[in-house]
Design an enzyme around this catalytic site. Structure first.
Site, PDB file in Angstrom:
ATOM      1  N   HIS A   7      -1.596 -10.672   5.380  1.00 18.20           N
ATOM      2  CA  HIS A   7      -0.681 -11.800   5.200  1.00 18.20           C
ATOM      3  C   HIS A   7       0.464 -11.440   4.266  1.00 18.20           C
ATOM      4  O   HIS A   7       0.381 -10.478   3.506  1.00 18.20           O
ATOM      5  CB  HIS A   7      -1.390 -13.052   4.671  1.00 18.20           C
ATOM      6  N   HIS A  79       3.747 -11.792  -2.623  1.00 17.81           N
ATOM      7  CA  HIS A  79       2.990 -10.549  -2.428  1.00 17.81           C
ATOM      8  C   HIS A  79       2.728 -10.309  -0.953  1.00 17.81           C
ATOM      9  O   HIS A  79       2.946 -11.194  -0.137  1.00 17.81           O
ATOM     10  CB  HIS A  79       1.671 -10.560  -3.220  1.00 17.81           C
ATOM     11  N   GLU A 130      -1.595  -6.798  -2.531  1.00 14.95           N
ATOM     12  CA  GLU A 130      -2.988  -7.229  -2.538  1.00 14.95           C
ATOM     13  C   GLU A 130      -3.736  -6.401  -1.505  1.00 14.95           C
ATOM     14  O   GLU A 130      -3.215  -6.148  -0.420  1.00 14.95           O
ATOM     15  CB  GLU A 130      -3.052  -8.734  -2.166  1.00 14.95           C
TER      16      GLU A 130
HETATM   17 CO    CO Z   1      -2.807 -13.129  -0.833  1.00  8.82          CO
END
Ligand code: CO
Length: 134
Positions: A7, A79, A130
């Site tokens: 994502h 992020h 991440e």
């Molecule tokens: Co995230």
């Protein structure tokens, strides 16, 4: 080491307005908002055929996106998240190559119930990265 883009997370000042933008203007499928108290954010998932966009709104005064929204009042990309097969093996390799893991360096359970780690943006061209183990 990294696999699919899981994502992209966008910090937004107004979650309802941002959800409407993705649902009504861009015609995407969006989830109901979920308040994640332990993460200090309320999140809406935008489902795309090849990945997801996560819209993040501050939840509480200690929200980890507070400073970001203070600097970026219209919101912005916060992020991106890459999938890895083995988060501890990925971490070991990254640390060996000089990358810094944020926080206490231990994986935490993320918004999808899977272990995640965050890597220092200064080590990745200014992007907070991440890693999520599926
Ligand atoms: Co995230």
């Amino acid at each position: 080491m990294i696999g699919r883009l899981n994502h992209i997370a966008i910090a937004v000042p107004d979650l309802e307005a941002a959800t409407g933008l993705y649902r009504d203007t861009l015609g995407a499928k969006v989830s109901a908002p979920q308040a994640l108290l332990e993460h200090g954010v309320t999140v809406v998932f935008v489902e795309l055929p090849n990945t997801k966009v996560e819209l993040l709104e501050m939840l509480g005064d200690a929200s980890p996106i507070k400073g970001f929204l203070e600097k970026n009042s219209a919101g912005g990309i916060h992020h991106m998240c890459f999938e890895v097969d083995d988060i501890l093996a990925a971490k070991a390799q990254l640390v060996l190559k000089g990358a810094r893991v944020l926080g206490d360096g231990q994986p935490k359970i993320g918004a999808h119930g899977k272990p995640v780690l965050f890597l220092h943006p200064k080590d990745f061209n200014g992007v907070l990265v991440e890693l999520e183990q599926l």
